[in-house]
Scaffold this active site. Structure first.
Site: not given
Ligand code: PAF
Length: 208
Positions: A34, A27, A183, A146-147
């Site tokens: 990333h 996103m 982010s 992380k997620d």
């Protein structure tokens, strides 16, 4: 690096590519987490595609869709300097045309944890992720651990729906103080970022 926003241009470009394609769906507001996924893709695939789309379907009306960090110029130069082949930048009308009404829902791993406070979240994530897989047709996809619940759900969807895609997890990249890069950390000051590292340090100490 090509920047493509239209479906027809993307399809033409995709048809001209040979070899393995690695996709990193994002996103935007990119950070080292990333960028480490981009490097993983470079090591495993012939071509690397990054998508940036702030997906409204994974935000509830009271959440931070409008204030979600957007740094397109900075993202673009970071991806360019890493040698990404394509930045796919669709707009909302391309992804969710009028009367869009089909969603992906997983009903086992999506229960609990993040769903408790964000019940809409994983349906929105899996729907956009499957759409991106269908448009881009990658052989490998890269998601940060992380997620972790999101990562496991993407793996589950790929298995349940027989998608011929390898799902690769990237290790969590942390700020010096221990906070996982995200982010949304843009909302914190430098000293808050340092202070928040205490959560990771304490968990790690308890584990040790
Ligand atoms: O992890 C994210 O940034 C998003 O949930 C994803 C996977 C790009 C889907 O919008």
């Amino acid at each position: 690096m090509r920047i493509i926003s239209s479906l027809s241009e993307f399809k033409k470009f995709r048809d001209s590519l040979f070899g393995n394609i690695g996709l990193i769906p994002t996103m935007g507001a990119l950070h080292d987490g990333h960028l480490s996924l981009v490097n993983q893709s470079h090591q495993n695939c012939n071509h690397t595609i990054v998508s940036i789309f702030v997906n409204p379907k994974q935000f509830a009306p009271n959440e931070d869709f409008d204030s979600y960090p957007r740094n397109l110029n900075i993202d673009q130069s970071a991806l360019e300097s890493l040698g990404v082949d394509v930045l796919f930048l669709p707009d909302n009308q391309i992804i969710y045309p009028n009367n869009f009404s089909t969603y992906v829902e997983e009903n086992m791993l999506a229960k609990g944890l993040e769903s408790l406070s964000r019940p809409h979240f994983f349906k929105g994530v899996l729907t956009i992720v499957l759409k991106l897989f269908n448009i881009i047709n990658p052989q490998s996809v890269f998601f940060g651990k992380k997620d972790y619940q999101q990562f496991r759900l993407v793996e589950k969807m790929v298995g349940d729906l027989n998608l011929d895609i390898k799902v690769v997890g990237g290790e969590t990249i942390r700020e010096e103080g221990g906070l996982a890069m995200s982010s949304r950390n843009a909302a914190f000051s430098e000293s808050e970022i340092q202070d928040l590292g205490i959560i990771y340090k304490t968990l790690k100490m308890a584990k040790d």
